[in-house]
Write a protein that holds these residues in place. Structure first.
Motif, PDB file in Angstrom:
ATOM      1  N   ASN A 147       0.751  -1.436   0.010  1.00  0.00           N
ATOM      2  CA  ASN A 147       0.068  -0.256   0.374  1.00  0.00           C
ATOM      3  C   ASN A 147       0.649   1.576  -0.133  1.00  0.00           C
ATOM      4  O   ASN A 147       0.841   2.508   0.468  1.00  0.00           O
ATOM      5  CB  ASN A 147      -0.957  -0.013   0.924  1.00  0.00           C
ATOM      6  N   THR A 148       2.080   1.214  -0.817  1.00  0.00           N
ATOM      7  CA  THR A 148       2.999   2.523  -0.515  1.00  0.00           C
ATOM      8  C   THR A 148       2.661   3.660  -1.382  1.00  0.00           C
ATOM      9  O   THR A 148       1.655   3.058  -2.601  1.00  0.00           O
ATOM     10  CB  THR A 148       4.222   1.577  -1.411  1.00  0.00           C
ATOM     11  N   ILE A 149       2.494   4.514  -0.998  1.00  0.00           N
ATOM     12  CA  ILE A 149       2.588   5.703  -1.410  1.00  0.00           C
ATOM     13  C   ILE A 149       3.403   5.952  -3.318  1.00  0.00           C
ATOM     14  O   ILE A 149       4.397   6.620  -2.225  1.00  0.00           O
ATOM     15  CB  ILE A 149       1.676   6.850  -1.092  1.00  0.00           C
ATOM     16  N   LEU A 150       3.660   5.978  -4.392  1.00  0.00           N
ATOM     17  CA  LEU A 150       4.302   6.000  -5.005  1.00  0.00           C
ATOM     18  C   LEU A 150       4.389   7.511  -5.530  1.00  0.00           C
ATOM     19  O   LEU A 150       5.445   8.462  -5.977  1.00  0.00           O
ATOM     20  CB  LEU A 150       3.450   5.204  -7.058  1.00  0.00           C
ATOM     21  N   ARG A 151       2.682   8.441  -5.586  1.00  0.00           N
ATOM     22  CA  ARG A 151       3.132   9.711  -5.959  1.00  0.00           C
ATOM     23  C   ARG A 151       2.232  10.608  -5.475  1.00  0.00           C
ATOM     24  O   ARG A 151       1.166   9.864  -5.109  1.00  0.00           O
ATOM     25  CB  ARG A 151       2.971  10.047  -6.944  1.00  0.00           C
ATOM     26  N   LYS A 152       2.241  11.619  -4.557  1.00  0.00           N
ATOM     27  CA  LYS A 152       1.190  12.418  -3.727  1.00  0.00           C
ATOM     28  C   LYS A 152       1.452  13.847  -4.711  1.00  0.00           C
ATOM     29  O   LYS A 152       2.356  14.082  -4.776  1.00  0.00           O
ATOM     30  CB  LYS A 152       1.713  12.335  -2.292  1.00  0.00           C
ATOM     31  N   ARG A 153       0.331  14.246  -4.663  1.00  0.00           N
ATOM     32  CA  ARG A 153       0.020  15.710  -6.013  1.00  0.00           C
ATOM     33  C   ARG A 153      -0.997  16.577  -4.544  1.00  0.00           C
ATOM     34  O   ARG A 153      -1.769  15.692  -3.880  1.00  0.00           O
ATOM     35  CB  ARG A 153      -0.146  15.676  -6.775  1.00  0.00           C
ATOM     36  N   ILE A 154      -0.156  17.336  -4.169  1.00  0.00           N
ATOM     37  CA  ILE A 154      -1.858  18.831  -3.870  1.00  0.00           C
ATOM     38  C   ILE A 154      -2.502  19.501  -4.766  1.00  0.00           C
ATOM     39  O   ILE A 154      -1.726  20.069  -5.910  1.00  0.00           O
ATOM     40  CB  ILE A 154      -0.828  19.936  -2.875  1.00  0.00           C
ATOM     41  N   LEU A 155      -3.403  19.513  -5.209  1.00  0.00           N
ATOM     42  CA  LEU A 155      -4.513  19.747  -5.775  1.00  0.00           C
ATOM     43  C   LEU A 155      -4.801  21.253  -5.270  1.00  0.00           C
ATOM     44  O   LEU A 155      -5.170  21.790  -6.153  1.00  0.00           O
ATOM     45  CB  LEU A 155      -5.714  18.569  -6.001  1.00  0.00           C
ATOM     46  N   ILE A 156      -5.536  20.607  -4.401  1.00  0.00           N
ATOM     47  CA  ILE A 156      -5.487  22.711  -3.580  1.00  0.00           C
ATOM     48  C   ILE A 156      -4.335  22.226  -2.301  1.00  0.00           C
ATOM     49  O   ILE A 156      -5.127  21.956  -1.412  1.00  0.00           O
ATOM     50  CB  ILE A 156      -7.095  22.485  -3.009  1.00  0.00           C
ATOM     51  N   PRO A 157      -4.277  23.192  -1.973  1.00  0.00           N
ATOM     52  CA  PRO A 157      -3.336  23.570  -0.694  1.00  0.00           C
ATOM     53  C   PRO A 157      -3.657  23.823   0.832  1.00  0.00           C
ATOM     54  O   PRO A 157      -4.840  24.381   0.688  1.00  0.00           O
ATOM     55  CB  PRO A 157      -2.357  24.857  -0.603  1.00  0.00           C
ATOM     56  N   GLY A 158      -3.327  22.832   1.472  1.00  0.00           N
ATOM     57  CA  GLY A 158      -4.135  22.585   3.062  1.00  0.00           C
ATOM     58  C   GLY A 158      -5.746  22.210   2.383  1.00  0.00           C
ATOM     59  O   GLY A 158      -6.896  21.718   3.719  1.00  0.00           O
ATOM     60  N   GLN A 159      -5.502  21.834   1.873  1.00  0.00           N
ATOM     61  CA  GLN A 159      -7.247  21.046   1.338  1.00  0.00           C
ATOM     62  C   GLN A 159      -7.587  19.372   0.402  1.00  0.00           C
ATOM     63  O   GLN A 159      -8.245  19.391   1.473  1.00  0.00           O
ATOM     64  CB  GLN A 159      -8.802  21.988   0.714  1.00  0.00           C
ATOM     65  N   THR A 160      -7.075  19.991  -0.040  1.00  0.00           N
ATOM     66  CA  THR A 160      -7.433  18.393  -1.412  1.00  0.00           C
ATOM     67  C   THR A 160      -5.976  17.666  -1.715  1.00  0.00           C
ATOM     68  O   THR A 160      -4.996  18.820  -2.440  1.00  0.00           O
ATOM     69  CB  THR A 160      -7.742  18.610  -2.147  1.00  0.00           C
TER      70      THR A 160
END
Length: 285
Positions: free
Chosen positions: A3-16
């Motif tokens: 269940n490793t997180i391969l990529r993380k992207r901030i779509l809306i800073p502080g929210q999503t």
């Protein structure tokens, strides 16, 4: 599975945020409309999140979440390379997708836009003409417009303040589409905040077009054990997690649904505030 997180992207800073997670067994079976249940830590609660995309070949699933309470705040502390403790799925009944004679209109709001993306993609792969309608308060809160452009024949945008697309609501655009298309629309699907889905369902019903709504926001344990996700559909009590999460919008008692969604808001807010007060951020460590 890690269940490793391969990529993380901030779509809306502080929210999503968006997570691409290594989950080959889930990715192999995930279908549009399915959701997963995850747990961040041993003492944590289990929460449902709708699958925004799945790549069976790469063995990954994509999740998009709004930081709204304690558990999503905990989830947001994870970064690329971290592993989610528990990940269960795919769960729920998948969207009924088949070749349609007319256009399929997919309407999304908030993080529901990401969940709607998987459904729109499924209809596109089935050979259907797909029109996506997405909305937000302003352009900075819009999600997945580019991704939807890759799977929809047309993407129509509305914002409350007019900063992008048409000023107004998604229902304004939907009304125009249904008026212009006449009987050319085979069905409408809506994923997003409950008031939005209720309004979309009302518009579709007025034009006698079938409308499906996704009631994932009411779910809790995800396997039909707790009974927290019971909904009134056509006078019958059903469970969103095992009987849905998609239902005929014209039959859903949205008033009761809204009341039940707000039943524990004060406790949820208290839990989140206590977490924020006591949590020590170690994201930079």
């Amino acid at each position: 599975m890690t269940n490793t997180i391969l990529r993380k992207r901030i779509l809306i800073p502080g929210q999503t945020s968006e997570l691409v997670i290594e989950a080959p067994q889930i990715a192999a079976k995930a279908r549009p409309g399915n959701f997963i249940i995850l747990r961040v830590c041993p003492q944590g609660e289990r929460i449902p999140l709708t699958i925004a995309d799945a790549d069976a070949e790469a063995g990954t699933i994509t999740l998009v979440y709004l930081v709204l309470g304690k558990t999503t705040a905990q989830l947001d502390t994870l970064k690329q390379g971290d592993a989610i403790l528990d990940l269960c799925g795919p769960l729920g009944k998948p969207t009924d997708i088949s070749k349609q004679d007319g256009t399929v209109v997919c309407v999304g709001g908030g993080t529901g836009i990401a969940a709607m993306h998987h459904i729109a993609k499924g209809h596109s792969q089935a050979g259907n003409r797909v029109v996506g309608i997405i909305g937000a308060r302003n352009k900075d809160l819009l999600l997945f417009e580019e991704e939807l452009g890759n799977v929809c024949d047309e993407v129509l945008v509305s914002t409350n303040d007019g900063s992008r697309g048409r000023q107004g609501l998604v229902t304004d655009i939907l009304t125009d589409v249904l008026e212009e298309s006449g009987k050319g629309v085979a069905e409408v699907l809506a994923v997003g905040p409950v008031p939005m889905m209720a309004a979309v369902s009302d518009v579709a019903t007025r034009f006698t077009v079938p409308c499906l709504v996704s009631l994932n926001s009411i779910m809790l344990d995800g396997i039909g054990m707790c009974g927290a996700c019971r909904v009134n559909v056509g006078g019958e009590t059903l469970f969103a997690c095992v009987d849905g999460p998609e239902f005929d919008g014209s039959l859903v008692d949205f008033r009761e649904l809204s009341q039940r969604l707000g039943a524990f808001k004060s406790l949820e807010r208290q839990s989140y505030e206590e977490y924020r007060k006591n949590h020590v951020c170690r994201c930079a460590n």
